[in-house]
Design a protein around this motif. Structure first.
Motif, short mmCIF file in Angstrom:
data_model
loop_
_atom_site.label_atom_id
_atom_site.label_comp_id
_atom_site.label_asym_id
_atom_site.label_seq_id
_atom_site.Cartn_x
_atom_site.Cartn_y
_atom_site.Cartn_z
N THR A 1 -4.24 2.72 5.74
CA THR A 1 -4.35 1.41 6.38
C THR A 1 -4.24 1.55 7.90
OG1 THR A 1 -1.97 1.01 6.24
CG2 THR A 1 -3.32 0.34 4.35
N GLN B 1 -0.55 -2.32 -4.72
CA GLN B 1 -1.96 -2.70 -4.64
C GLN B 1 -2.78 -1.92 -5.66
OE1 GLN B 1 -2.80 -5.08 -2.63
NE2 GLN B 1 -5.04 -5.04 -2.59
N ASN C 1 0.81 -1.22 0.00
CA ASN C 1 0.00 0.00 0.00
C ASN C 1 0.84 1.26 0.00
OD1 ASN C 1 -2.82 -1.12 0.31
ND2 ASN C 1 -1.86 -2.06 2.09
#
Length: 494
Positions: free
Chosen positions: A353, A342, A242
């Motif tokens: 996240t 991602q 990410n």
């Protein structure tokens, strides 16, 4: 993702077992990065110019008679944005370092190695100063390559001499700038204007650091980023799928190959036109024309199309080069872009996240603690200790005296009046040498006696509180003990 696309990353894994600046024989392959232009290069130039101006001007900016920045390791005195820190403030430095480490961790988790490509002094000096000088004297990347391969002629000798002479002068300027940060503007001015024989140690230090900087930027270059600097390896631990990185969209770009400008091919799936990001995967070739410009402009020599690599410093040069090619073949820009792994795989936008939120929470907490400690830091730091090797002294009129040493550090830029007040009305304080004020930014040492009536002493140690005042304001309270004689009767009472 549609499994019929059957798009994979390049199979060539030669880059995994060889450094980008390593030739087939294991020796060093000199890199000749090609100059780029584009929006990211322009913004990098603006950032670099701003940071360079701040670096060279910073140590010469003074506020209220003191430098804005000073890192005097020899005298253990540090000034950040005009605020002086002493060894007694080590706890603030420790918390500040922890906060900085957490910030670097969070920044890397979110943005990868952007600091290396946009703000690191190594990259800024190499790409925005030394590389510019090299290009100005020797020419573009092709001219430099031809010059290095050519035999030694008068032209080559003159150009190489001019280049390395300029490199040495720039390194000398950098060395002097860092020295000003350490010893201060006034001492540096004395060092360079006084008789050199009086400052051999200082001049030797300047020349040594000049040689270090010259060696780094004239010879080591990208080796600092790819091998010496530990941050690249730290990045490998901190990055995840990410994290935003400079990434090649292999789904859109593969398979590679030459394309014809304005080529129009339509592919329909059940009478529905495919999304533009997937259209090219049903074509014989992807958007990547395999021009290798992304490799030619890379300052560390990697091929970004091989995926995330430790050597990538996120300088975005390959993004500008690729966008320029995409505009020429009428394809959308962003084949190489800032995105997460991602995001490349799923086409989903960047999101925060739990890991990022956890680091952010810790960082906010540390910043709050550090800010509170800085605001509540006393202007006057006081240390009072009983004189070593001394117990007590009996004086006339039944008085008992103890000798104390005191150290005061004035952390402000103005003289502060100072006086001491005891919490007991029967106690008196008498200085060995009078003390009425402390000078700005200086350490003051003195000694004083505290006397108590012997009849008022009922224990071996009597706790005393000393208020330290500037004017009518109490800036510190110091707890200490008073030693005195105690009679047998008093001992029996205890």
């Amino acid at each position: 993702m549609n499994t019929e696309l059957n798009v994979t990353t390049p199979a060539d894994d030669y880059f995994r077992s060889h450094l980008p600046n390593q030739n087939e024989n294991g020796g060093r392959q000199w890199l000749y990065p090609r100059a780029t232009s584009g929006r990211f290069t322009k913004w990098r130039t603006v950032v670099a110019v701003g940071l360079l101006v701040a670096l060279f001007v910073g140590p010469f900016i003074w506020v209220d008679g003191h430098p804005l920045f000073l890192f005097n390791v020899l005298e253990r005195r540090f000034i950040f944005f005009g605020v002086t820190f002493w060894p007694q403030d080590f706890y603030l430095v420790a918390i500040g370092l922890i906060t900085f480490i957490v910030f670097i961790t969070l920044f890397t988790v979110v943005f990868g190695r952007v600091f290396c490509g946009w703000a690191c002094p190594q990259t800024i000096f190499m790409e925005m100063v030394f590389r510019k000088v090299e290009t100005w004297i020797e020419g573009d990347y092709n001219a430099r390559k031809r010059l290095d391969a050519a035999p030694w002629t008068t032209e080559k000798i003159l150009k190489k001499t001019a280049k390395h002479g300029a490199f040495f002068l720039v390194s000398f300027a950098i060395s002097n700038t860092f020295l000003v940060y350490i010893i201060g503007r006034d001492q540096w001015s004395t060092l360079i204007t006084d008789n050199p024989a009086q400052h051999l140690a200082g001049l030797t230090t300047i020349l040594v650091f000049t040689g270090v900087f010259y060696g780094v930027f004239a010879y080591l270059r990208e080796i600092v980023c790819t091998t010496i600097c530990p941050y690249g390896r730290l990045q490998s631990v901190l990055l995840d799928k990410n994290s935003l990185i400079v990434a090649y969209d292999y789904i859109r770009g593969e398979p590679r190959g030459k394309r014809v400008k304005n080529e129009e091919l339509k592919v329909k799936n059940n009478s529905t036109t495919l999304h533009s990001s997937l259209l090219t995967h049903h074509l014989p070739k992807g958007d990547c024309v395999d021009c290798k410009l992304c490799v030619h402009v890379c300052p560390t020599g990697i091929d970004i199309r091989n995926g995330t690599q430790m050597e990538c410093i996120n300088c975005t040069a390959c993004m500008d080069a690729c966008d320029e090619v995409m505009s020429k073949i009428d394809r959308p820009s962003g084949l190489i872009r800032m995105d997460s792994q991602q995001g490349i795989d799923t086409r989903k936008p960047f999101r925060f996240t739990k890991r990022i939120m956890a680091y952010s929470g810790v960082l906010v907490l540390l910043l709050g603690v550090l800010g509170f400690l800085l605001i509540s830091r006393p202007a006057l730091d006081v240390t009072i200790l009983r004189a070593p090797g001394q117990l007590f002294q009996r004086e006339a009129n039944g008085q008992v005296a103890n000798l104390y040493s005191v150290e005061l550090i004035n952390k402000t830029y103005r003289a502060l009046p100072v006086r001491f007040r005891l919490n007991r009305p029967d106690a008196t304080l008498r200085f060995v040498q009078p003390l009425s004020q402390t000078q700005p930014g200086e350490l003051t040492q003195t000694m004083f006696f505290i006397t108590l009536p012997e009849k008022a002493i009922h224990a071996d140690k009597t706790r005393l509180t000393i208020d330290v005042l500037t004017g009518d304001t109490v800036v510190d309270q110091v707890e200490t003990s008073f030693l005195g004689p105690i009679s047998m009767g008093e001992r029996m009472k205890e």
